[in-house]
Design an enzyme around this catalytic site. Structure first.
Site, short mmCIF file in Angstrom:
data_model
loop_
_atom_site.label_atom_id
_atom_site.label_comp_id
_atom_site.label_asym_id
_atom_site.label_seq_id
_atom_site.Cartn_x
_atom_site.Cartn_y
_atom_site.Cartn_z
N ASP A 21 0.85 -0.95 0.11
CA ASP A 21 0.08 0.10 0.16
C ASP A 21 0.86 1.27 -0.06
O ASP A 21 1.65 1.41 0.93
CB ASP A 21 -0.80 -0.10 1.39
CG ASP A 21 -1.57 1.25 1.48
OD1 ASP A 21 -1.91 2.00 0.40
OD2 ASP A 21 -2.09 1.59 2.65
N ASN A 23 -0.39 4.49 -0.18
CA ASN A 23 -1.04 6.07 0.25
C ASN A 23 -1.76 5.71 1.75
O ASN A 23 -2.44 6.65 1.95
CB ASN A 23 -2.12 6.18 -0.82
CG ASN A 23 -3.03 5.11 -0.93
OD1 ASN A 23 -3.19 4.14 -0.45
ND2 ASN A 23 -4.07 5.59 -2.00
N ASP A 25 -4.09 3.75 2.73
CA ASP A 25 -5.51 3.39 2.92
C ASP A 25 -5.86 2.04 3.41
O ASP A 25 -6.82 1.88 3.76
CB ASP A 25 -6.39 3.91 1.79
CG ASP A 25 -6.16 3.14 0.48
OD1 ASP A 25 -5.14 2.33 0.69
OD2 ASP A 25 -6.79 3.31 -0.35
N ASP A 29 -1.95 -1.18 -3.77
CA ASP A 29 -2.26 -0.28 -4.78
C ASP A 29 -1.13 -0.42 -6.10
O ASP A 29 -0.05 -1.04 -5.61
CB ASP A 29 -2.45 0.89 -4.46
CG ASP A 29 -1.55 1.77 -3.51
OD1 ASP A 29 -0.37 1.26 -3.91
OD2 ASP A 29 -1.85 2.35 -2.74
N ASP A 98 -5.56 -10.82 -15.92
CA ASP A 98 -6.50 -11.67 -15.84
C ASP A 98 -7.74 -11.44 -16.70
O ASP A 98 -8.35 -10.15 -16.56
CB ASP A 98 -6.57 -11.74 -14.18
CG ASP A 98 -7.07 -13.00 -13.86
OD1 ASP A 98 -7.92 -13.75 -14.42
OD2 ASP A 98 -6.57 -13.42 -12.95
N ASP A 199 -9.55 -16.87 -17.08
CA ASP A 199 -10.27 -17.31 -15.54
C ASP A 199 -11.34 -18.32 -16.11
O ASP A 199 -12.19 -17.86 -16.78
CB ASP A 199 -11.08 -16.10 -14.90
CG ASP A 199 -11.71 -16.25 -13.55
OD1 ASP A 199 -10.86 -16.84 -12.50
OD2 ASP A 199 -12.98 -16.36 -13.40
N GLU A 252 -7.39 -21.26 -16.85
CA GLU A 252 -7.76 -21.79 -15.86
C GLU A 252 -8.94 -22.74 -16.27
O GLU A 252 -10.01 -22.57 -16.50
CB GLU A 252 -8.19 -20.88 -14.81
CG GLU A 252 -8.41 -21.43 -13.31
CD GLU A 252 -9.14 -20.76 -12.60
OE1 GLU A 252 -9.04 -20.93 -11.23
OE2 GLU A 252 -10.09 -20.22 -12.75
N HIS A 325 -3.96 -17.45 -5.36
CA HIS A 325 -4.74 -16.55 -4.28
C HIS A 325 -6.03 -17.33 -4.17
O HIS A 325 -7.02 -17.08 -3.16
CB HIS A 325 -5.30 -15.43 -5.18
CG HIS A 325 -6.20 -15.66 -6.44
ND1 HIS A 325 -5.28 -16.21 -7.49
CD2 HIS A 325 -7.29 -15.62 -6.67
CE1 HIS A 325 -6.44 -16.52 -8.41
NE2 HIS A 325 -7.51 -16.28 -7.99
N ASP A 326 -6.31 -18.71 -4.44
CA ASP A 326 -7.40 -19.66 -4.37
C ASP A 326 -7.18 -20.65 -3.29
O ASP A 326 -7.92 -21.38 -2.94
CB ASP A 326 -7.76 -20.07 -5.66
CG ASP A 326 -8.72 -19.15 -6.49
OD1 ASP A 326 -9.21 -18.09 -5.87
OD2 ASP A 326 -8.72 -19.43 -7.81
C1 NOJ Z 1 -11.34 -18.43 -10.48
C2 NOJ Z 1 -10.55 -17.54 -9.68
O1 NOJ Z 1 -9.05 -17.84 -9.27
C3 NOJ Z 1 -11.22 -17.08 -8.31
O2 NOJ Z 1 -10.61 -16.46 -7.37
C4 NOJ Z 1 -12.58 -16.58 -8.70
O3 NOJ Z 1 -13.35 -16.55 -7.54
C5 NOJ Z 1 -13.54 -17.63 -9.66
N1 NOJ Z 1 -12.40 -17.99 -10.73
C6 NOJ Z 1 -14.77 -16.88 -10.08
O4 NOJ Z 1 -13.98 -15.76 -10.94
#
Ligand code: NOJ
Length: 557
Positions: A21, A23, A25, A29, A98, A199, A252, A325-326
């Site tokens: 970050d 700034n 907040d 960013d 993405d 995605d 994906e 991130h999943d």
């Molecule tokens: C796959 C993404 O990696 C995930 O983070 C997202 O929630 C779902 N697709 C829906 O877009």
């Protein structure tokens, strides 16, 4: 295999909100990313993948897009992005966006128009159906939130959302929608972006007539869209546009089999995607989905990885990753927090020396770990809340029990702010962080590891540097040994007269390793290890906790 730029590349994934970050907040960013470009470059990677950075109401933290041709104002401006693009290119790094086109946000202009009436230019942009009497159009359940159908009064119809209510599925059968997708791709490619991570791209074509699905607790109906009838046709159209540029595309594919992936990724004029993000190897400690937790099973991991290594070899190309991130943090899943450094190094070598293009997720390189939150309300993500609903309703979980489970499996474990140093909020922000910082930041942070030659961070750097331009690692053939072992993962990479032997212990306890008959360890050179001394006893050794050794051999014939 033909030499292509993406084959020698390593990619760093940024989930901007939690990266840095600038700034105060409390939200990461783009200027924050810019300030860390030297750091990213220092890892030796030559690509950056940005999880969505478009305007979004954050129902799924960016995977619900309300404007495809702009930047989320929480993150900055298009000018900020162009600056990063420029600076990254100057450093020889590619930049990937993405591309989320299975669905938009319900706050996208297209959906706002579409939901007004059945006779406006956008009415057919989404998948609308009448109910069956008082019932929904079919029995499909969403991945995130109960029924996959949401009623709209204006149209007296339901719209389909395979993910959250606020993520209506686009009607890809409408050629106008596909034209919009092409416009979006051109917009970013013309700006200089080098490719896309697409995605849930395998979900974009739904079966004719939207038939009822086999009942499941979530995602009922998935068999009717996980690889729909027009998928390849639509991917072809998109690829044709991408082929006008030097564009890289990784898809994906939840539930995509290696057989289908080979079909999409095989080299030649029919290629639709350069590589596929497989999920198989992420199921070694769960059944089908992360929340259905099972004990870690090394053989399951090895089977999944070896299948993709072997089946794809010589045809297409693999995408290598162990975090994003999943998913919860990998050391807490497949390694050991007690041996964070050792098991982190073992896991890094295990996947970074395989055949394919590796992706490294922010914080993975310093071994960031999972987090235990005190209140369900401290979580932020629609998927966690859906699981809370399911686990408390169907399985009568108490909050404490749910929080214990979430601390092991929730994808939000990977979304805590990056730990830069031991100052307040781990140096992520000077303000109030949007999501809790992991308390362990005082020990686990970038600054501490920069100053330690033996750190996990520096191990990642060495591995990434070793891969780069190393034809044995990039192109060598993969072969697994001792598949039945539930403690060791052993594989070889071979090219011309060179071989690598990678030996990984997934256990704390000592395990006896004896080299395969075609190996003489005394003639090999140890190129990577996570302990100082690498003694051998006969043609083998007894492993230390989570030990990894990588031997290099030159065969003189
Ligand atoms: C796959 C993404 O990696 C995930 O983070 C997202 O929630 C779902 N697709 C829906 O877009």
């Amino acid at each position: 295999m033909e030499k292509k730029w993406y084959r020698t590349m390593s990619v760093y994934q940024i989930w901007t909100r939690s990266f840095c970050d600038s700034n105060g907040d409390g939200i990461g960013d783009l200027p924050g990313v810019l300030s860390k470009l030297d750091y990213i470059e220092s890892l030796g990677v030559n690509g950056i993948w940005f999880s969505p950075i478009y305007p979004t109401p954050n129902a799924d933290y960016g995977y619900d897009i309300s404007d495809y041709m702009n930047i989320n104002p929480e993150f900055g401006t298009l000018e900020d992005f162009k600056k990063i693009l420029d600076e990254a290119h100057k450093r020889g790094m590619k930049v990937f966006m993405d591309l989320v086109i299975n669905h938009t946000s319900d706050e996208h202009e297209w959906f706002k128009e579409s939901s007004k009436s059945a006779d406006n230019p956008y009415s057919d942009y989404y998948i609308w159906r009448k109910g069956r009497g008082k019932k929904k159009p079919n029995n499909w359940l969403s991945v995130f939130e109960g029924s996959a159908w949401e009623y709209n009064k204006n149209r007296d119809e339901y719209y389909l959302h395979v993910f959250a209510k606020k993520q209506p599925d686009l009607n890809m059968d409408n050629p106008k929608v596909r034209d919009e997708v092409k416009k979006i791709m051109r917009f970013w490619l013309d700006m200089g972006v080098d490719g896309f991570r697409e995605d849930v791209i395998t979900f974009i074509s739904k079966a004719e007539g939207l038939p009822n699905g086999f009942p499941l607790p979530v995602a009922t109906g998935v068999e009717h869209y996980k690889h729909g009838p027009h998928l390849e046709e639509y991917l072809r159209e998109f690829r044709d546009v991408q082929n006008e540029y030097d564009c890289f595309a990784v898809g994906e594919g939840p539930m995509t089999s290696v057989k289908d992936a080979v079909k999409f990724c095989t080299e030649g004029k029919d290629k639709l995607l350069d590589m596929m993000i497989s999920f198989d190897h992420m199921n070694a400690d769960c059944f089908m989905a992360d929340w259905v937790k099972t004990p870690f099973n090394l053989r399951k991991l090895k089977s999944a990885m070896s299948t993709w290594q072997n089946e794809m070899y010589g045809k297409g190309w693999n995408c290598l990753y162990i975090e994003n991130h999943d998913h919860a943090r990998v050391i807490d899943r497949y390694g050991s927090p007690k041996y964070r450094r050792e098991s982190g190094k073992m896991l890094a070598a295990m996947y970074l020396l395989q055949w394919g293009t590796p992706f490294i997720y922010q914080g993975q390189e310093i071994g960031m770990g999972n987090i235990r939150l005190d209140r369900v309300g401290d979580y932020k993500d629609v998927l966690t809340f859906n699981n809370y609903r399911l686990f408390s309703k169907l399985l009568h979980y108490s909050d404490e029990k749910f929080l214990d489970l979430a601390a092991k499996v929730s994808r939000e474990n990977a979304r805590t702010p990056v730990q830069w140093n031991s100052e307040k909020n781990a140096g992520f922000t000077t303000g109030e962080p949007w999501f809790k910082v992991n308390e362990n930041y005082r020990e686990i942070n970038v600054e501490a590891q920069e100053n330690d030659p033996d750190s996990l961070l520096n191990f990642y750097r060495k591995l990434i540097a070793y891969r780069r331009g190393n034809d044995l690692v990039v192109y060598g053939k993969y072969k697994e040994y001792y598949h039945s072992s539930s403690d060791l993962y052993v594989y070889e990479r071979k090219r011309k007269n060179e071989r690598l032997l990678v030996i990984c212990s997934f256990r704390e306890k000592p395990v006896k390793f004896k080299a395969p008959v075609n190996y003489d360890l005394s003639r090999g050179e140890v190129v990577f290890s996570n302990y100082k001394d690498c003694p051998i006893d006969g043609n083998g050794f007894v492993t230390k906790p989570y030990e990894v050794r990588v031997y290099h051999f030159m065969d003189n014939n």
